[in-house]
Design an enzyme around this catalytic site. Structure first.
Site, PDB file in Angstrom:
ATOM      1  N   GLY A  46       3.230   2.953  -3.931  1.00  0.00           N
ATOM      2  CA  GLY A  46       3.156   1.687  -4.631  1.00  0.00           C
ATOM      3  C   GLY A  46       1.992   0.855  -4.139  1.00  0.00           C
ATOM      4  O   GLY A  46       1.442   1.114  -3.068  1.00  0.00           O
ATOM      5  N   GLN A  51      -3.220  -6.495  -2.644  1.00  0.00           N
ATOM      6  CA  GLN A  51      -3.801  -5.448  -1.788  1.00  0.00           C
ATOM      7  C   GLN A  51      -5.180  -4.998  -2.275  1.00  0.00           C
ATOM      8  O   GLN A  51      -5.921  -4.360  -1.535  1.00  0.00           O
ATOM      9  CB  GLN A  51      -2.873  -4.233  -1.707  1.00  0.00           C
ATOM     10  CG  GLN A  51      -1.600  -4.501  -0.938  1.00  0.00           C
ATOM     11  CD  GLN A  51      -0.746  -3.245  -0.877  1.00  0.00           C
ATOM     12  OE1 GLN A  51      -0.005  -2.955  -1.801  1.00  0.00           O
ATOM     13  NE2 GLN A  51      -0.872  -2.494   0.197  1.00  0.00           N
ATOM     14  N   CYS A  89       2.460   1.354   4.590  1.00  0.00           N
ATOM     15  CA  CYS A  89       1.763   0.467   3.666  1.00  0.00           C
ATOM     16  C   CYS A  89       0.289   0.851   3.651  1.00  0.00           C
ATOM     17  O   CYS A  89      -0.289   1.089   4.706  1.00  0.00           O
ATOM     18  CB  CYS A  89       1.940  -0.983   4.126  1.00  0.00           C
ATOM     19  SG  CYS A  89       1.098  -2.178   3.084  1.00  0.00           S
ATOM     20  N   LEU A  90      -0.304   0.895   2.468  1.00  0.00           N
ATOM     21  CA  LEU A  90      -1.716   1.264   2.374  1.00  0.00           C
ATOM     22  C   LEU A  90      -2.616   0.240   3.062  1.00  0.00           C
ATOM     23  O   LEU A  90      -3.754   0.547   3.392  1.00  0.00           O
ATOM     24  CB  LEU A  90      -2.124   1.429   0.905  1.00  0.00           C
ATOM     25  CG  LEU A  90      -1.477   2.621   0.186  1.00  0.00           C
ATOM     26  CD1 LEU A  90      -1.820   2.605  -1.292  1.00  0.00           C
ATOM     27  CD2 LEU A  90      -1.902   3.935   0.816  1.00  0.00           C
ATOM     28  N   HIS A 131       9.360  -3.626  -1.149  1.00  0.00           N
ATOM     29  CA  HIS A 131       8.114  -3.681  -0.384  1.00  0.00           C
ATOM     30  C   HIS A 131       6.992  -4.318  -1.217  1.00  0.00           C
ATOM     31  O   HIS A 131       6.294  -5.220  -0.743  1.00  0.00           O
ATOM     32  CB  HIS A 131       7.737  -2.252   0.053  1.00  0.00           C
ATOM     33  CG  HIS A 131       6.456  -2.164   0.813  1.00  0.00           C
ATOM     34  ND1 HIS A 131       6.404  -1.839   2.151  1.00  0.00           N
ATOM     35  CD2 HIS A 131       5.170  -2.362   0.440  1.00  0.00           C
ATOM     36  CE1 HIS A 131       5.150  -1.844   2.550  1.00  0.00           C
ATOM     37  NE2 HIS A 131       4.375  -2.153   1.548  1.00  0.00           N
ATOM     38  N   GLU A 132       6.854  -3.852  -2.474  1.00  0.00           N
ATOM     39  CA  GLU A 132       5.761  -4.357  -3.307  1.00  0.00           C
ATOM     40  C   GLU A 132       6.016  -5.806  -3.738  1.00  0.00           C
ATOM     41  O   GLU A 132       5.082  -6.607  -3.781  1.00  0.00           O
ATOM     42  CB  GLU A 132       5.548  -3.459  -4.535  1.00  0.00           C
ATOM     43  CG  GLU A 132       5.222  -1.999  -4.216  1.00  0.00           C
ATOM     44  CD  GLU A 132       4.107  -1.803  -3.210  1.00  0.00           C
ATOM     45  OE1 GLU A 132       3.223  -2.678  -3.083  1.00  0.00           O
ATOM     46  OE2 GLU A 132       4.142  -0.775  -2.502  1.00  0.00           O
ATOM     47  N   HIS A 135       4.926  -8.192  -1.151  1.00  0.00           N
ATOM     48  CA  HIS A 135       3.471  -8.440  -1.134  1.00  0.00           C
ATOM     49  C   HIS A 135       3.105  -9.637  -2.008  1.00  0.00           C
ATOM     50  O   HIS A 135       2.176 -10.383  -1.692  1.00  0.00           O
ATOM     51  CB  HIS A 135       2.711  -7.218  -1.656  1.00  0.00           C
ATOM     52  CG  HIS A 135       2.406  -6.174  -0.618  1.00  0.00           C
ATOM     53  ND1 HIS A 135       1.618  -6.436   0.484  1.00  0.00           N
ATOM     54  CD2 HIS A 135       2.763  -4.875  -0.519  1.00  0.00           C
ATOM     55  CE1 HIS A 135       1.501  -5.328   1.209  1.00  0.00           C
ATOM     56  NE2 HIS A 135       2.196  -4.361   0.634  1.00  0.00           N
TER      57      HIS A 135
HETATM   58 ZN    ZN Z   1       2.368  -2.471   1.279  1.00  0.00          ZN
END
Ligand code: ZN
Length: 161
Positions: A46, A51, A89-90, A131-132, A135
């Site tokens: 995701g 991000q 997480c990216l 999680h997303e 953000h």
């Molecule tokens: Zn993340």
């Protein structure tokens, strides 16, 4: 379509609260497609717009590479149960940490035609949605980690190939 550069933890944009989307412009449509393309080229399941430096409430999720979800202005309606597991997480490459989340979520969102829909998720899909959505409110999973962040050893081995 193009890959987008991912902002790394420490970048202040990741701590900001995102604005709702009012209209889907061609640019926003392109953003959503680019975000999906970006997770397909990484180990991500995701990605949230902040991000990639865009402070708008849009996230993309695809936990099995077969069911892409684009959620605009997502709103969590219901949660149930509990799951504890590793999360990454990216924006924190090569790291993971233990996070407890609800095991089920029902979310309401809009698609690229601004049609409202509801999505239910359990397990990994639920985890990705929480999680997303975090953000979009400037929250990183590091604030929810139990214990310490760890190195993602499997991922490092993969990168060496
Ligand atoms: Zn993340």
């Amino acid at each position: 379509m193009a890959l987008r550069n991912i902002r790394i933890m420490g970048d202040k944009i990741l701590e900001k609260v995102c604005r709702p989307v009012n209209t889907v412009t061609p640019r926003l449509r392109e953003l959503a497609k680019d975000m999906l393309e970006t997770i397909y080229h990484t180990y991500g399941v995701g990605l949230a717009a902040p991000q990639v430096g865009i402070l708008k409430r849009i996230v993309v999720i695809d936990v099995d590479r077969e069911h892409p979800h684009i959620l605009i202005n997502p709103e969590i309606l219901d949660t149930c149960g509990e799951q504890t597991g590793d999360e990454g997480c990216l924006s924190l490459p090569g790291k993971l940490g233990r996070v407890t989340r609800p095991n089920y979520v029902k979310v309401r969102a809009f698609d690229l035609d601004m049609n409202q829909f509801e999505l239910e998720g359990v397990g990994l899909l639920a985890r990705a949605i929480f999680h997303e959505c975090d953000h979009l409110d400037g929250i990183l999973y590091t604030s929810r980690v139990e214990g310490k962040l760890r190195e993602n050893v499997a991922l490092k081995d993969e990168e060496k190939k």
